[in-house]
Design a protein around this motif. Structure first.
Motif, short mmCIF file in Angstrom:
data_model
loop_
_atom_site.label_atom_id
_atom_site.label_comp_id
_atom_site.label_asym_id
_atom_site.label_seq_id
_atom_site.Cartn_x
_atom_site.Cartn_y
_atom_site.Cartn_z
N ASP B 30 0.88 -1.28 0.02
CA ASP B 30 -0.06 -0.02 -0.06
C ASP B 30 0.87 1.39 0.08
OD1 ASP B 30 -2.54 -1.51 2.18
OD2 ASP B 30 -2.66 -1.06 -0.07
N THR B 31 1.98 1.48 0.73
CA THR B 31 2.72 2.47 0.97
C THR B 31 4.14 2.45 0.16
OG1 THR B 31 1.73 2.46 3.38
CG2 THR B 31 3.67 3.84 3.04
N MET B 32 4.21 3.84 -0.34
CA MET B 32 5.45 3.81 -1.16
C MET B 32 6.24 5.11 -0.64
SD MET B 32 4.41 2.55 -4.96
CE MET B 32 6.08 2.30 -5.47
N TYR B 33 7.29 5.16 -1.08
CA TYR B 33 8.29 6.28 -0.36
C TYR B 33 9.33 6.71 -1.39
CZ TYR B 33 6.78 4.08 3.87
OH TYR B 33 6.07 3.21 4.98
N TRP B 34 9.65 8.11 -1.43
CA TRP B 34 10.86 8.43 -2.17
C TRP B 34 11.65 9.14 -1.11
CZ3 TRP B 34 12.76 7.60 -6.82
CH2 TRP B 34 11.78 7.15 -7.73
N ILE B 46 11.27 12.34 1.07
CA ILE B 46 10.71 13.47 0.42
C ILE B 46 9.44 13.35 0.27
CG2 ILE B 46 10.98 14.76 -2.08
CD1 ILE B 46 13.67 13.01 -2.59
N TYR B 47 8.86 12.55 -0.15
CA TYR B 47 7.35 12.29 -0.42
C TYR B 47 6.98 10.86 0.04
CZ TYR B 47 5.63 16.62 -2.34
OH TYR B 47 5.06 18.11 -2.75
N TYR B 48 5.97 10.62 0.48
CA TYR B 48 5.34 9.20 0.68
C TYR B 48 3.95 9.21 0.25
CZ TYR B 48 3.88 10.27 5.50
OH TYR B 48 3.29 10.87 6.63
N ALA B 66 5.19 14.84 -6.59
CA ALA B 66 5.04 13.41 -6.52
C ALA B 66 3.72 12.95 -7.13
CB ALA B 66 5.41 12.70 -5.40
N SER B 67 3.62 11.87 -7.56
CA SER B 67 2.51 11.35 -8.27
C SER B 67 2.36 9.81 -7.97
CB SER B 67 2.42 11.53 -9.71
OG SER B 67 1.15 11.07 -10.20
N SER B 73 2.74 2.04 -8.80
CA SER B 73 3.77 3.02 -9.27
C SER B 73 3.58 4.31 -8.56
CB SER B 73 3.69 3.30 -10.91
OG SER B 73 2.36 4.03 -10.96
N PHE B 74 4.81 5.04 -8.46
CA PHE B 74 4.97 6.27 -7.74
C PHE B 74 6.11 7.02 -8.39
CE2 PHE B 74 4.42 8.96 -4.35
CZ PHE B 74 5.12 9.02 -3.35
N SER B 75 5.87 8.26 -8.73
CA SER B 75 6.65 8.96 -9.64
C SER B 75 7.18 10.37 -8.72
CB SER B 75 6.03 9.66 -11.06
OG SER B 75 5.76 8.51 -11.73
N LEU B 76 8.44 10.98 -9.08
CA LEU B 76 8.82 11.93 -8.38
C LEU B 76 9.59 12.73 -9.40
CD1 LEU B 76 9.67 13.26 -5.56
CD2 LEU B 76 11.96 12.17 -6.23
#
Lengths: 111, 113
Positions: B30-34, B46-48, B66-67, B73-76
């Protein structure tokens, strides 16, 4: 100032020796994690120790947690050259719910 | 098991350029991080994102967008690259936000000329 930090910038041992990396933190935590990062790779978790635990083992690795002194240690026995990496502690604060990483300790294991 | 893929592996940009880094995970987390990692330093968040279409700012969000287009998928985006900037951007995922193991990708190495 950092919420979590390792106490040594760099350590060097010979293969077969034991080594301990120490970490101190500044806020109350729900858990502390130890990660290892090899050159050119992302970090990989070694041990997660919760605030109600005092010790956790994973093979040759042993982590301790002392919430009264807000410190943790990671001990590696019978070190191998492939243990050469940067070791980070990361804390999960009860205030933020996010991991805060220290700057890491560079461990070099020489043949 | 699963894997986190980051593209590109290396990114060279020009000062002022808008640069996008992508991350894909097949853990079904569920959770993603940069995170950003500067040489000899630890990781700074930076973002999560707790779930699809959710965004939460970390300690270092200024200068980034971020998106989270879908769960995997998670973009920065670096909104305006700074001259001589050099860092590694690491993407991670976890089952949930708190007290969970984070699984990291290999990183994108950024150099701004």
């Amino acid at each position: 100032s950092q919420l979590a930090e390792e106490n040594s910038w760099a350590l060097s041992v010979h293969e077969g020796e034991s080594v301990t990396v120490n970490c101190s933190y500044k806020t109350s935590i729900t858990a502390l994690q130890w990660y290892r990062q090899k050159s050119g790779k992302g970090p990989a978790q070694l041990i997660l120790i919760r605030s109600n635990e005092r010790e956790k083992r994973n093979g040759r690795l042993r982590a301790t947690l002392d919430t009264s002194s807000q410190s943790s240690s990671l001990s590696i026995t019978a070190t191998r050259c492939e243990d050469t990496a940067v070791y980070f502690c990361a804390t999960d604060s009860t205030n933020t719910g996010k991991l805060t990483f220290g700057d890491g300790t560079v461990l070099t294991v020489k043949p | 098991g699963g894997i986190i893929t980051q593209t590109p592996k290396f990114l060279i940009g020009q000062e002022g350029q808008k640069l996008t880094l992508k991350c894909q995970q097949n853990f079904n987390h569920d959770t993603m991080y940069w995170y950003r990692q500067d040489s000899g330093k630890g990781l700074r968040l930076i973002y999560y994102s707790i779930t699809e279409n959710d965004l939460q700012k970390g300690d270092l969000s200024e200068g980034y967008d971020a998106s989270r287009e879908k769960k995997s998928s998670f973009s920065l985006t670096v909104t305006s690259a700074q001259k001589n900037e050099m860092a590694v951007f690491l993407c991670a995922s976890s089952i949930a936000q708190d007290e969970d193991t984070q699984y990291f990708g290999p990183g994108t190495r950024l150099l701004v000329l």
